[in-house]
Design a protein around this motif. Structure first.
Motif, PDB file in Angstrom:
ATOM      1  N   HIS A 115       0.971  -1.217   0.079  1.00 18.27           N
ATOM      2  CA  HIS A 115      -0.135  -0.067  -0.093  1.00 18.27           C
ATOM      3  C   HIS A 115       0.993   1.344  -0.045  1.00 18.27           C
ATOM      4  CE1 HIS A 115      -3.618   2.294   1.918  1.00 18.27           C
ATOM      5  NE2 HIS A 115      -2.796   2.908   1.518  1.00 18.27           N
ATOM      6  N   ASN A 168       3.094   8.481   1.498  1.00 13.77           N
ATOM      7  CA  ASN A 168       2.256   9.556   0.943  1.00 13.77           C
ATOM      8  C   ASN A 168       2.499  10.788   1.318  1.00 13.77           C
ATOM      9  OD1 ASN A 168      -0.013  10.806   2.542  1.00 13.77           O
ATOM     10  ND2 ASN A 168      -0.157   8.441   3.065  1.00 13.77           N
ATOM     11  N   TYR A 224      -3.847  11.232  -7.138  1.00 16.24           N
ATOM     12  CA  TYR A 224      -3.481  12.715  -7.208  1.00 16.24           C
ATOM     13  C   TYR A 224      -3.731  13.465  -8.412  1.00 16.24           C
ATOM     14  CZ  TYR A 224      -1.604  11.677  -2.340  1.00 16.24           C
ATOM     15  OH  TYR A 224      -1.535  11.374  -1.000  1.00 16.24           O
ATOM     16  N   THR A 262       0.061  11.827   5.244  1.00 17.56           N
ATOM     17  CA  THR A 262      -0.093  11.270   6.411  1.00 17.56           C
ATOM     18  C   THR A 262       1.064  10.179   6.680  1.00 17.56           C
ATOM     19  OG1 THR A 262      -1.516   9.051   5.408  1.00 17.56           O
ATOM     20  CG2 THR A 262      -2.734  11.262   6.180  1.00 17.56           C
ATOM     21  N   PHE A 318     -11.446   5.804  -0.960  1.00 17.51           N
ATOM     22  CA  PHE A 318     -11.360   6.365   0.164  1.00 17.51           C
ATOM     23  C   PHE A 318     -12.749   6.740   1.036  1.00 17.51           C
ATOM     24  CE2 PHE A 318      -9.535  10.437   2.761  1.00 17.51           C
ATOM     25  CZ  PHE A 318      -9.630   9.688   4.204  1.00 17.51           C
ATOM     26  N   HIS A 343      -6.091   0.201   6.833  1.00 17.99           N
ATOM     27  CA  HIS A 343      -6.028   1.436   7.842  1.00 17.99           C
ATOM     28  C   HIS A 343      -6.755   0.726   9.088  1.00 17.99           C
ATOM     29  CE1 HIS A 343      -4.194   4.838   6.255  1.00 17.99           C
ATOM     30  NE2 HIS A 343      -4.928   4.713   5.052  1.00 17.99           N
TER      31      HIS A 343
HETATM   32  O1  NIG Z   1      -3.737   6.625   2.759  1.00 20.87           O
HETATM   33  N1  NIG Z   1      -6.326   8.288   3.568  1.00 20.87           N
HETATM   34  C1  NIG Z   1      -6.239   8.693   2.357  1.00 20.87           C
HETATM   35  N2  NIG Z   1      -5.162   8.770   1.635  1.00 20.87           N
HETATM   36  C2  NIG Z   1      -4.002   8.815   2.228  1.00 20.87           C
HETATM   37  C3  NIG Z   1      -3.605  10.062   2.477  1.00 20.87           C
HETATM   38  C4  NIG Z   1      -3.466  11.111   1.636  1.00 20.87           C
HETATM   39  C5  NIG Z   1      -2.841  12.380   1.792  1.00 20.87           C
HETATM   40  O2  NIG Z   1      -3.261  13.011   2.651  1.00 20.87           O
HETATM   41  O3  NIG Z   1      -2.342  13.008   0.801  1.00 20.87           O
HETATM   42  C6  NIG Z   1      -3.646   7.599   3.252  1.00 20.87           C
HETATM   43  O4  NIG Z   1      -3.478   7.806   4.684  1.00 20.87           O
END
Ligand code: NIG
Ligand code: FE
Length: 405
Positions: free
Chosen positions: A68, A314, A140, A317, A209, A260
């Motif tokens: 991931h 990424n 993105y 986060t 998401f 997650h």
């Molecule tokens: O896996 N949660 C959504 N996508 C990403 C974060 C993406 C970002 O903040 O650019 C993740 O945490």
């Protein structure tokens, strides 16, 4: 060409023994595959090798799998990090048009070559630690052309670097500004792109998401219906910030993984167990967002849900470029055992990608493996900020030693 690698200490991650351990082991590599794996002295007499390599008792594991990542993007979010340190929340920044949307602007401005250069540099950091398979999500770009640009960069990483890439379409990552107030229309649009992404060979799986600041369960369901009708496997960013019932929804679609999961409910755990959906744990994001609710590891363990582990690299986060660090974080923050953490980056990482041909050292699987300056793999879960990977092999071919420290 058959090469026999002798005198290794093998953590095969296969079979019944803890770690799939073989104290004095050997690997017979035939082309891209492992032809035989076992104890040195048990090598069948009929299995002749063209060449022999002495490993001198070195530790060998399967190549690592980062199942991931969001490796392809423009810019960074260091300024947002400062804002968060001054008290702004991740959600508040996202709602104010920052967050994923600021990376969106930087990614749209970047050329294909610029995106490739930055993503390849990140991939090399992972490769240096023995990673041989990387999943890369789009998400993105958020127009048909921009998403194709990013997925194309992911494919190019797999062509130009000694690593396997699985490309996942995550167009349902955030609502692009052009669709403000029209999220259902955006979902219609991204569903329309899917068959063309698939026909262009750009996509191996579809992700979304599912979150208050992302897409609703109903929208996720529409995306999953479209993906599965094309025969594309699905995955989901589920229960990261709140419980949306996303994991159970993903399980209903036979998802490869739900990822997650900090806010996963008991119902979600049961649904994942019944469907065989892998739980992908992402301690880098948990750490970087200073989350306080860890995923329900004990419930996942008791229900027999396979747990995988990834960087979630990424810019927002989890700006982490070390899968070895995730081994340590999964143990310290989520209380995985070192062996569970290692399964997470090998056999269960493969399963989260639907890949049955890797993640273990066993006859018939890909000859992807790493050689370590360590006595035992538990050491890599224990230390952090240290990379003892000395050599790695991708499809039977040794990668340039200069890629390793
Ligand atoms: O896996 N949660 C959504 N996508 C990403 C974060 C993406 C970002 O903040 O650019 C993740 O945490
Ligand atoms: Fe992610």
């Amino acid at each position: 060409m058959r090469t026999l690698y002798r005198h290794a200490r093998l953590a095969t991650m296969a079979g019944e023994l803890p770690w799939g351990w073989v104290e004095r082991g050997a690997l017979l590599v035939d082309g891209e595959q492992l032809a035989w794996v076992g104890a040195d002295e048990a090598l069948p007499a009929g299995l002749a090798a063209d060449a022999e390599v002495e490993l001198g008792g070195a530790l060998v594991t399967p190549g690592l799998i980062d199942c991931h990542t969001h490796l392809v993007y423009g810019g960074d979010r260091a300024a947002e990090f400062e804002l968060r340190l001054r008290g702004a929340s991740y959600e508040a920044i996202a709602r104010a048009g920052g967050g994923i949307r600021s990376t969106l602007a930087a990614t749209r401005h970047a050329s294909e070559d610029q995106l490739f250069a930055s993503a390849a540099a990140r991939a090399r950091c992972l490769i240096a630690e023995g990673v041989t398979t990387i999943e890369i999500k789009s998400g993105y770009g958020l127009t048909e052309a921009q998403e194709a640009k990013c997925l194309g960069v992911a494919r190019r990483i797999g062509r130009e670097l000694p690593v396997s890439v699985r490309a996942t379409s995550l167009a349902a990552h955030a609502l692009p500004p052009e669709f403000e107030g029209r999220s259902d229309d955006y979902v219609d649009a991204l569903i329309d792109w899917l068959p063309r992404q698939q026909a262009a060979g750009l996509v191996d799986a579809v992700d979304a998401f599912c979150e208050t600041i992302g897409f609703t369960p109903a929208q996720t369901e529409r995306i999953f219906t479209a993906a599965t009708s094309l025969g594309l496997p699905v995955k989901l960013h589920a229960e990261q910030l709140s419980d949306q019932g996303g994991a159970a929804l993903a399980a209903r679609f036979g998802a490869l993984s739900a990822d997650h999961l900090e806010h996963l409910s008991a119902t979600g755990v049961a649904a994942m167990a019944a469907a065989g959906t892998v739980a992908v744990l992402l301690p880098g994001a948990y750490y970087f967002l200073r989350d306080t609710q860890p995923p329900p590891v004990q419930a996942l363990r008791e229900a027999g849900v396979p747990m995988a582990l990834a960087t979630d690299h990424n810019p927002g986060t989890s700006p982490a470029l070390s899968l070895l660090l995730m081994l340590n974080m999964a143990c310290t923050l989520f209380r995985l055992t070192p062996e569970e953490a290692w399964r997470g980056v090998t056999v269960n990482g493969a399963r989260a990608l639907g890949l049955a041909d890797r993640g273990r050292l066993a006859a018939g699987l890909r000859a992807d493996f790493a050689v370590w300056d360590a006595e035992h793999p538990r050491e890599m879960a224990y230390r952090f900020g240290h990379n003892p990977c000395r050599r790695s092999f991708f499809g039977g071919i040794e990668r340039p030693r200069a890629l390793h420290p």
